[in-house]
Design an enzyme around this catalytic site. Structure first.
Site, short mmCIF file in Angstrom:
data_model
loop_
_atom_site.label_atom_id
_atom_site.label_comp_id
_atom_site.label_asym_id
_atom_site.label_seq_id
_atom_site.Cartn_x
_atom_site.Cartn_y
_atom_site.Cartn_z
N ARG A 1 12.75 0.17 -2.87
CA ARG A 1 12.85 -0.06 -1.42
C ARG A 1 14.04 0.76 -0.94
O ARG A 1 15.19 0.46 -1.31
CB ARG A 1 13.04 -1.54 -1.11
CG ARG A 1 13.48 -1.77 0.32
CD ARG A 1 13.44 -3.21 0.75
NE ARG A 1 12.08 -3.69 0.91
CZ ARG A 1 11.74 -4.79 1.59
NH1 ARG A 1 12.67 -5.52 2.16
NH2 ARG A 1 10.48 -5.16 1.69
N HIS B 1 5.07 0.85 4.30
CA HIS B 1 5.17 -0.43 3.56
C HIS B 1 3.77 -0.78 3.02
O HIS B 1 3.13 -1.74 3.47
CB HIS B 1 5.70 -1.52 4.50
CG HIS B 1 6.21 -2.73 3.81
ND1 HIS B 1 6.34 -2.84 2.43
CD2 HIS B 1 6.61 -3.94 4.30
CE1 HIS B 1 6.81 -4.03 2.12
NE2 HIS B 1 6.98 -4.72 3.23
N GLN C 1 2.65 -4.43 1.57
CA GLN C 1 2.45 -5.44 2.61
C GLN C 1 1.03 -5.36 3.16
O GLN C 1 0.36 -6.38 3.35
CB GLN C 1 3.47 -5.24 3.74
CG GLN C 1 3.30 -6.19 4.89
CD GLN C 1 3.68 -7.63 4.57
OE1 GLN C 1 4.76 -7.86 4.05
NE2 GLN C 1 2.82 -8.57 4.86
N ASP D 1 5.36 -6.96 14.43
CA ASP D 1 6.49 -6.82 13.51
C ASP D 1 7.75 -6.73 14.36
O ASP D 1 7.69 -6.51 15.58
CB ASP D 1 6.31 -5.55 12.64
CG ASP D 1 7.43 -5.39 11.60
OD1 ASP D 1 8.13 -6.37 11.29
OD2 ASP D 1 7.60 -4.25 11.10
N CYS E 1 4.47 -9.59 9.25
CA CYS E 1 4.87 -9.37 7.86
C CYS E 1 6.08 -10.19 7.46
O CYS E 1 6.32 -10.41 6.28
CB CYS E 1 5.12 -7.88 7.61
SG CYS E 1 6.40 -7.21 8.70
N ARG F 1 1.30 -11.54 -0.88
CA ARG F 1 2.12 -10.48 -1.47
C ARG F 1 2.09 -10.61 -3.00
O ARG F 1 2.02 -9.63 -3.73
CB ARG F 1 3.57 -10.56 -0.98
CG ARG F 1 3.78 -10.31 0.51
CD ARG F 1 3.44 -8.89 0.91
NE ARG F 1 4.22 -7.91 0.18
CZ ARG F 1 5.48 -7.55 0.48
NH1 ARG F 1 6.10 -8.08 1.51
NH2 ARG F 1 6.10 -6.62 -0.24
N1 CP Z 1 7.62 -8.54 4.45
C1 CP Z 1 8.58 -8.16 3.60
O1 CP Z 1 8.52 -7.08 3.00
O2 CP Z 1 9.58 -9.06 3.43
P1 CP Z 1 10.98 -8.76 2.72
O3 CP Z 1 11.72 -7.76 3.55
O4 CP Z 1 11.68 -10.10 2.68
O5 CP Z 1 10.72 -8.23 1.34
N1 NVA Z 2 9.65 -3.05 9.91
C1 NVA Z 2 10.39 -4.00 9.14
C2 NVA Z 2 9.53 -4.57 8.06
C3 NVA Z 2 10.21 -5.62 7.21
C4 NVA Z 2 9.32 -6.13 6.13
C5 NVA Z 2 11.61 -3.32 8.55
O1 NVA Z 2 11.50 -2.20 8.06
O2 NVA Z 2 12.69 -3.91 8.59
#
Ligand code: CP
Ligand code: NVA
Length: 305
Positions: A103, A130, A133, A224, A263, A291
């Site tokens: 990540r 992502h 997700q 989101d 999400c 997930r």
């Molecule tokens: N939706 C999601 O990816 O959650 P986190 O940022 O908590 O991993």
């Molecule tokens: N768009 C959000 C998604 C989190 C799961 C971010 O990148 O923070």
């Protein structure tokens, strides 16, 4: 099929559908208390530059349930780009473990890790995409409707979630209607690649600036956060830019039977109201649960020998 799971655009519709079938199976098995030991002895390194609840816990729990093990790496521990180059980190990890979840802020960093690593690299979220997700989201939609028949509306920021939904819909041939401000449409490179994919799959991916138009008659309404991780300095400005894109009862009156998706984490009172997030049409915790199952299916697909 790619060695890695960086972008849904790298995978075929058949492969993605097979992963979704296995995710459903794994969910049913776990409900009966069964944990197939398909990844015994496998190790997964998880590198997180950004915070995470769902992605971290579901990958770690998923590896444990499949008989494997996960190791969390924090940026301050390994110093990618300061203590050691990304490519040296990838080369080292390739000698010890069987896969990497990353990540990162920069999508290019995940691509570089994948290019150098001889083991699979999974995108656990970048500023661009992502994909894990969206696999859980499609599993969730399929639990409540026919993925190939429903209209999915996405309202809000044209961010990593929107980009990945666009790719997922374009590969699988789905109907996705986006409503974002013109200034915050999904990335141009994503739209161009999605157009190519949609020509093959027959996907109907449309965009407008009008959230009411996008959700009218849709079966699923997705949103989101307006301020993604790393954009905190822009939060005030973003609240203004997106104020007309809140998912609230007035908007949902256009789609009275729609399920509501997010999400998570949600910024309650911004992109979505409490009553909608906690309401009877919300399936956000099903998404979060899935997930686990979707990623177990992805891990099996990439790490099983
Ligand atoms: N939706 C999601 O990816 O959650 P986190 O940022 O908590 O991993
Ligand atoms: N768009 C959000 C998604 C989190 C799961 C971010 O990148 O923070």
């Amino acid at each position: 099929m790619s060695k890695d799971f960086l972008s849904l655009a790298d995978w075929s519709a058949d492969d993605l559908r097979m992963i979704l079938v296995r995710a459903k199976e794994l969910k049913e098995l776990l409900a009966k208390g069964e944990r197939p030991q398909t990844l015994i002895g496998r190790a997964l390194a998880m590198f997180f530059e950004k915070p995470s609840l769902r992605t971290h816990v579901t990958f770690e729990a998923g590896m444990t349930q499949l008989g494997g093990h996960a190791i969390l790496l924090r940026p301050e521990q390994i110093g990618i780009g300061t203590r050691e180059s990304p490519s040296d980190v990838a080369r080292n990890l390739s000698r010890w473990v069987d896969g990497i979840v990353a990540r990162t802020y920069s999508h290019a960093l995940v691509e570089e890790l994948a290019r150098v690593a001889t083991i699979p690299v999974v995108n656990g979220l970048t500023d661009l995409l992502h994909p894990c997700q969206v696999m859980a989201d499609f599993q969730t939609i399929a639990e409540h409707g026919d993925l190939d028949e429903v209209a999915i509306a996405y309202v809000g920021d044209g961010n990593n979630m929107a980009n990945s939904l666009v790719y997922g819909a374009s590969v699988l041939g789905l109907e996705l209607r986006l409503a974002t401000p013109a200034s915050h449409r999904p990335a141009l490179r994503v739209r161009q690649r999605a157009d190519e994919l949609a020509r093959v799959s027959g996907a109907k991916v449309t965009w407008s600036e009008d959230p009411f138009e996008a959700v009218r008659g849709a079966q699923f309404v997705y949103t989101d956060t307006w301020t993604s991780m790393g954009q905190e300095a822009e939060a005030d400005l973003r609240r203004q830019v997106f104020s007309a894109f809140q998912v609230n009862p007035k908007l949902l009156a256009e789609a009275p039977d729609a399920y509501v998706m997010h999400c998570l984490p949600a910024h309650r009172g911004e992109e979505i109201t409490d009553e909608v997030l906690d309401g009877h049409r919300s399936i956000v915790f099903d998404q979060a649960e899935n997930r686990l199952h979707a990623q177990k299916a992805i891990l099996e697909r990439l790490l099983r020998r």
